[in-house]
Every structure is written in C-alpha cells, then in structure tokens.
Design a protein around this motif. Structure first.
Motif, PDB file in Angstrom:
ATOM      1  N   MET A 159      30.620 -44.112   0.284  1.00  0.00           N
ATOM      2  CA  MET A 159      31.296 -43.557  -0.888  1.00  0.00           C
ATOM      3  C   MET A 159      32.595 -42.868  -0.467  1.00  0.00           C
ATOM      4  O   MET A 159      32.722 -41.650  -0.518  1.00  0.00           O
ATOM      5  N   SER A 160      33.556 -43.661  -0.027  1.00  0.00           N
ATOM      6  CA  SER A 160      34.869 -43.167   0.370  1.00  0.00           C
ATOM      7  C   SER A 160      35.926 -43.881  -0.448  1.00  0.00           C
ATOM      8  O   SER A 160      35.890 -45.118  -0.581  1.00  0.00           O
ATOM      9  N   TYR A 161      36.896 -43.107  -0.978  1.00  0.00           N
ATOM     10  CA  TYR A 161      37.843 -43.671  -1.930  1.00  0.00           C
ATOM     11  C   TYR A 161      39.245 -43.112  -1.727  1.00  0.00           C
ATOM     12  O   TYR A 161      39.414 -41.972  -1.312  1.00  0.00           O
ATOM     13  N   ARG A 162      40.238 -43.933  -2.064  1.00  0.00           N
ATOM     14  CA  ARG A 162      41.630 -43.498  -2.102  1.00  0.00           C
ATOM     15  C   ARG A 162      42.013 -43.354  -3.570  1.00  0.00           C
ATOM     16  O   ARG A 162      42.049 -44.326  -4.309  1.00  0.00           O
ATOM     17  N   MET A 163      42.269 -42.118  -3.985  1.00  0.00           N
ATOM     18  CA  MET A 163      42.569 -41.826  -5.378  1.00  0.00           C
ATOM     19  C   MET A 163      44.063 -41.638  -5.579  1.00  0.00           C
ATOM     20  O   MET A 163      44.711 -40.879  -4.866  1.00  0.00           O
ATOM     21  N   VAL A 164      44.617 -42.356  -6.573  1.00  0.00           N
ATOM     22  CA  VAL A 164      46.024 -42.231  -6.936  1.00  0.00           C
ATOM     23  C   VAL A 164      46.071 -41.678  -8.351  1.00  0.00           C
ATOM     24  O   VAL A 164      45.715 -42.362  -9.309  1.00  0.00           O
ATOM     25  N   GLU A 165      46.502 -40.428  -8.493  1.00  0.00           N
ATOM     26  CA  GLU A 165      46.426 -39.737  -9.773  1.00  0.00           C
ATOM     27  C   GLU A 165      47.537 -38.704  -9.885  1.00  0.00           C
ATOM     28  O   GLU A 165      47.772 -37.930  -8.958  1.00  0.00           O
ATOM     29  N   ASP A 166      48.240 -38.705 -11.027  1.00  0.00           N
ATOM     30  CA  ASP A 166      49.266 -37.693 -11.300  1.00  0.00           C
ATOM     31  C   ASP A 166      50.269 -37.534 -10.170  1.00  0.00           C
ATOM     32  O   ASP A 166      50.623 -36.426  -9.766  1.00  0.00           O
ATOM     33  N   GLY A 167      50.737 -38.665  -9.641  1.00  0.00           N
ATOM     34  CA  GLY A 167      51.775 -38.637  -8.626  1.00  0.00           C
ATOM     35  C   GLY A 167      51.330 -38.204  -7.247  1.00  0.00           C
ATOM     36  O   GLY A 167      52.162 -37.860  -6.399  1.00  0.00           O
ATOM     37  N   ARG A 168      50.025 -38.243  -7.000  1.00  0.00           N
ATOM     38  CA  ARG A 168      49.504 -37.841  -5.691  1.00  0.00           C
ATOM     39  C   ARG A 168      48.469 -38.834  -5.194  1.00  0.00           C
ATOM     40  O   ARG A 168      47.850 -39.545  -5.967  1.00  0.00           O
ATOM     41  N   VAL A 169      48.276 -38.835  -3.883  1.00  0.00           N
ATOM     42  CA  VAL A 169      47.247 -39.660  -3.245  1.00  0.00           C
ATOM     43  C   VAL A 169      46.284 -38.747  -2.507  1.00  0.00           C
ATOM     44  O   VAL A 169      46.704 -37.861  -1.759  1.00  0.00           O
ATOM     45  N   LYS A 170      44.994 -38.955  -2.725  1.00  0.00           N
ATOM     46  CA  LYS A 170      43.972 -38.152  -2.047  1.00  0.00           C
ATOM     47  C   LYS A 170      42.882 -39.067  -1.507  1.00  0.00           C
ATOM     48  O   LYS A 170      42.521 -40.058  -2.130  1.00  0.00           O
ATOM     49  N   GLN A 171      42.364 -38.706  -0.351  1.00  0.00           N
ATOM     50  CA  GLN A 171      41.213 -39.394   0.225  1.00  0.00           C
ATOM     51  C   GLN A 171      39.957 -38.581  -0.100  1.00  0.00           C
ATOM     52  O   GLN A 171      39.896 -37.383   0.182  1.00  0.00           O
ATOM     53  N   LEU A 172      38.974 -39.225  -0.708  1.00  0.00           N
ATOM     54  CA  LEU A 172      37.745 -38.556  -1.102  1.00  0.00           C
ATOM     55  C   LEU A 172      36.553 -39.234  -0.442  1.00  0.00           C
ATOM     56  O   LEU A 172      36.500 -40.467  -0.362  1.00  0.00           O
ATOM     57  N   SER A 173      35.593 -38.440   0.003  1.00  0.00           N
ATOM     58  CA  SER A 173      34.377 -38.976   0.593  1.00  0.00           C
ATOM     59  C   SER A 173      33.171 -38.204   0.077  1.00  0.00           C
ATOM     60  O   SER A 173      33.190 -36.965   0.041  1.00  0.00           O
ATOM     61  N   TYR A 174      32.145 -38.934  -0.328  1.00  0.00           N
ATOM     62  CA  TYR A 174      30.889 -38.343  -0.768  1.00  0.00           C
ATOM     63  C   TYR A 174      29.797 -38.715   0.231  1.00  0.00           C
ATOM     64  O   TYR A 174      29.811 -39.809   0.803  1.00  0.00           O
ATOM     65  N   THR A 175      28.840 -37.817   0.414  1.00  0.00           N
ATOM     66  CA  THR A 175      27.712 -38.075   1.296  1.00  0.00           C
ATOM     67  C   THR A 175      26.417 -37.751   0.568  1.00  0.00           C
ATOM     68  O   THR A 175      26.371 -36.891  -0.314  1.00  0.00           O
ATOM     69  N   VAL A 176      25.346 -38.460   0.947  1.00  0.00           N
ATOM     70  CA  VAL A 176      24.028 -38.170   0.392  1.00  0.00           C
ATOM     71  C   VAL A 176      23.479 -36.930   1.100  1.00  0.00           C
ATOM     72  O   VAL A 176      23.443 -36.872   2.328  1.00  0.00           O
ATOM     73  N   VAL A 177      23.077 -35.936   0.322  1.00  0.00           N
ATOM     74  CA  VAL A 177      22.572 -34.684   0.903  1.00  0.00           C
ATOM     75  C   VAL A 177      21.070 -34.519   0.680  1.00  0.00           C
ATOM     76  O   VAL A 177      20.494 -33.503   1.084  1.00  0.00           O
ATOM     77  N   GLY A 178      20.436 -35.507   0.052  1.00  0.00           N
ATOM     78  CA  GLY A 178      18.991 -35.445  -0.094  1.00  0.00           C
ATOM     79  C   GLY A 178      18.494 -36.028  -1.398  1.00  0.00           C
ATOM     80  O   GLY A 178      19.259 -36.584  -2.193  1.00  0.00           O
ATOM     81  N   LYS A 179      17.182 -35.895  -1.587  1.00  0.00           N
ATOM     82  CA  LYS A 179      16.524 -36.295  -2.827  1.00  0.00           C
ATOM     83  C   LYS A 179      16.032 -35.027  -3.524  1.00  0.00           C
ATOM     84  O   LYS A 179      15.640 -34.066  -2.884  1.00  0.00           O
ATOM     85  N   GLU A 180      16.050 -35.069  -4.865  1.00  0.00           N
ATOM     86  CA  GLU A 180      15.656 -33.872  -5.607  1.00  0.00           C
ATOM     87  C   GLU A 180      15.146 -34.258  -6.986  1.00  0.00           C
ATOM     88  O   GLU A 180      15.705 -35.148  -7.635  1.00  0.00           O
ATOM     89  N   ALA A 181      14.092 -33.597  -7.425  1.00  0.00           N
ATOM     90  CA  ALA A 181      13.577 -33.827  -8.771  1.00  0.00           C
ATOM     91  C   ALA A 181      14.485 -33.138  -9.782  1.00  0.00           C
ATOM     92  O   ALA A 181      14.934 -32.015  -9.565  1.00  0.00           O
ATOM     93  N   ILE A 182      14.752 -33.829 -10.891  1.00  0.00           N
ATOM     94  CA  ILE A 182      15.594 -33.277 -11.934  1.00  0.00           C
ATOM     95  C   ILE A 182      15.016 -33.682 -13.285  1.00  0.00           C
ATOM     96  O   ILE A 182      14.448 -34.775 -13.425  1.00  0.00           O
ATOM     97  N   THR A 183      15.114 -32.799 -14.260  1.00  0.00           N
ATOM     98  CA  THR A 183      14.553 -33.072 -15.580  1.00  0.00           C
ATOM     99  C   THR A 183      15.594 -33.746 -16.458  1.00  0.00           C
ATOM    100  O   THR A 183      16.700 -33.238 -16.638  1.00  0.00           O
ATOM    101  N   VAL A 184      15.236 -34.902 -16.994  1.00  0.00           N
ATOM    102  CA  VAL A 184      16.127 -35.665 -17.869  1.00  0.00           C
ATOM    103  C   VAL A 184      15.360 -35.971 -19.156  1.00  0.00           C
ATOM    104  O   VAL A 184      14.338 -36.657 -19.120  1.00  0.00           O
TER     105      VAL A 184
END
Length: 235
Positions: A159-184
C-alpha cells in the motif's frame, strides 16, 4: 487565536477527514477493479462537532463519477471526482472541490491531462500551486489514494502511493498493524487495521473482508484522536 479562527481550522481538519472517508467509500473490487454504483451515508465527529454526508457513485460513459455532499453546523462542502480504469490502474481525470466555511468560500478544479502527462489546477489556489506537475504512471489524487487503499488492503498487496494533489506530490505508505474486532451495524466483525504516519499525524483505517467500505477511519494528531469517521449505511 480568535474563536472564529479556531472554528475555521477545526472545519478545515474536519473536511480533510471527510475527504478521506469519501474516497474510501468508492467501491473497487480486487483484482478486477469492478466499480459499482452505490450511495452511502456516514457521520463524523471532531471535538464535539457532528457532520453528515451523502456520496453517490455513477457511471459516466466509460468513466466513473462520484459526488460528495457534506453538511455540518459550520460548513457546506461539495466534492466530485471523475476517474477511469486504465489497464488496471485507477486514473484521475478531473476533480472539483468547493466549500463554504462560515462566511468564507473556496472553489478549486483539477485537470489531469494524460495525453500530455501533466496536472493543473484552477480557481482559488495560489499561483505557485497551479501547476503544471508532471504525471507518472500510477499517480493518484487524494481521493483515489483511498480507493486504492481499500482495494490493496483486501487483496493483501503493498500500500504505497504517489499522490498528486493541489499542486503538490507526496509519497504515502500504509502498513498492516494488526487484526481487530469492530462493531458494524450492531454486529462484531474482524477487521484488518492499517496505518499511515506522516510526522505527528496518523491515519488509521479498519477494513472488513466483504465490506466495500472501511468500517472506520480515525485521524490522530500529536498522539490524540482528531477525527473519527464511521459508515452508517451503504446501498
């Protein structure tokens, strides 16, 4: 800082969080990237301020457009993005973002010209941020980053991305930090928890298998919760 300025900053942060959720709500099924039309309702909480939104995704020729409207006690926000699937890649074509915060209005339009590989912006934006910025294959705007995040988290992909937004470029990376129960919807679900950190800011998303939207998105600043976004209904 005056009370009015505090409110303006609050809504600006609030809006950013809602944009993250709006992007994540657009449904992309891995690996075929089959986008489907839908509408979604959601709520947001920031320092006691509540907001409600509606987003729709609809086909527009061989492209897709999703529109977002948000209302809160302090702001009226409208966003839309047109995108296409280019050989398995989500590719922004155009975008618009207008807001009314207290008595201040702002409107910005984005154009992604892939024939010339440049992105430009017009409207209420500083001249030095108007572009052009050179595009690269795989570039995303801020909303499509979150589309890709939902897709890739469900597929177990990087989950790594190059974002081009509002005249700027940013490198973004997401990582998995675990599993968790959530109420939906009153039911406990097992979610994959992913995180992206940028300085003193962190964005956390809970992705439930089989759900086309993140069950929850939380933004934190300086170690404290700033915005909490929860999906209410998807149709």
């Amino acid at each position: 800082m005056s009370h009015t300025t505090d409110r303006t900053v609050t809504v600006r942060t609030f809006k950013t969080g809602l944009a993250v959720l709006a992007a994540a709500l657009a449904v992309v099924s891995a690996p075929a990237l089959a986008v489907k039309p839908f509408s979604a309702d959601y709520s947001a909480s920031y320092m006691g301020m509540q907001g409600n939104g509606r987003m729709t995704v609809a086909a527009e020729g061989n492209r897709w457009k999703y529109s977002l409207s948000i209302t809160s006690p302090l702001a009226d926000l409208q966003q839309s993005t047109v995108f296409e699937d280019s050989n398995g890649q989500l590719r922004p074509v155009s975008g618009s973002d207008s807001s009314k915060v207290l008595t201040k209005k702002k409107s910005v339009n984005a154009a992604y010209d892939w024939s010339r590989s440049v992105a430009t912006w017009t409207g209420d934006i500083k001249p030095e941020r108007a572009g052009p910025i050179k595009l690269q294959s795989g570039d995303l705007d801020a909303l499509l980053v979150n589309l890709a995040l939902v897709r890739d988290a469900n597929a177990g992909k990087p989950m790594s991305y190059r974002m081009v937004e509002d005249g700027r470029v940013k490198q973004l990376s997401y990582t998995v930090v675990g599993k968790e129960a959530i109420t939906v919807g009153g039911k406990s679900q097992q979610a994959t928890k992913v995180s992206s950190k940028n300085g003193d800011k962190e964005t956390i998303a809970w992705v439930v298998p089989g759900m086309p939207v993140p069950a929850r998105i939380l933004q934190r600043e300086n170690g404290s919760d700033a915005i909490d976004l929860r999906v209410q209904a998807v149709r």
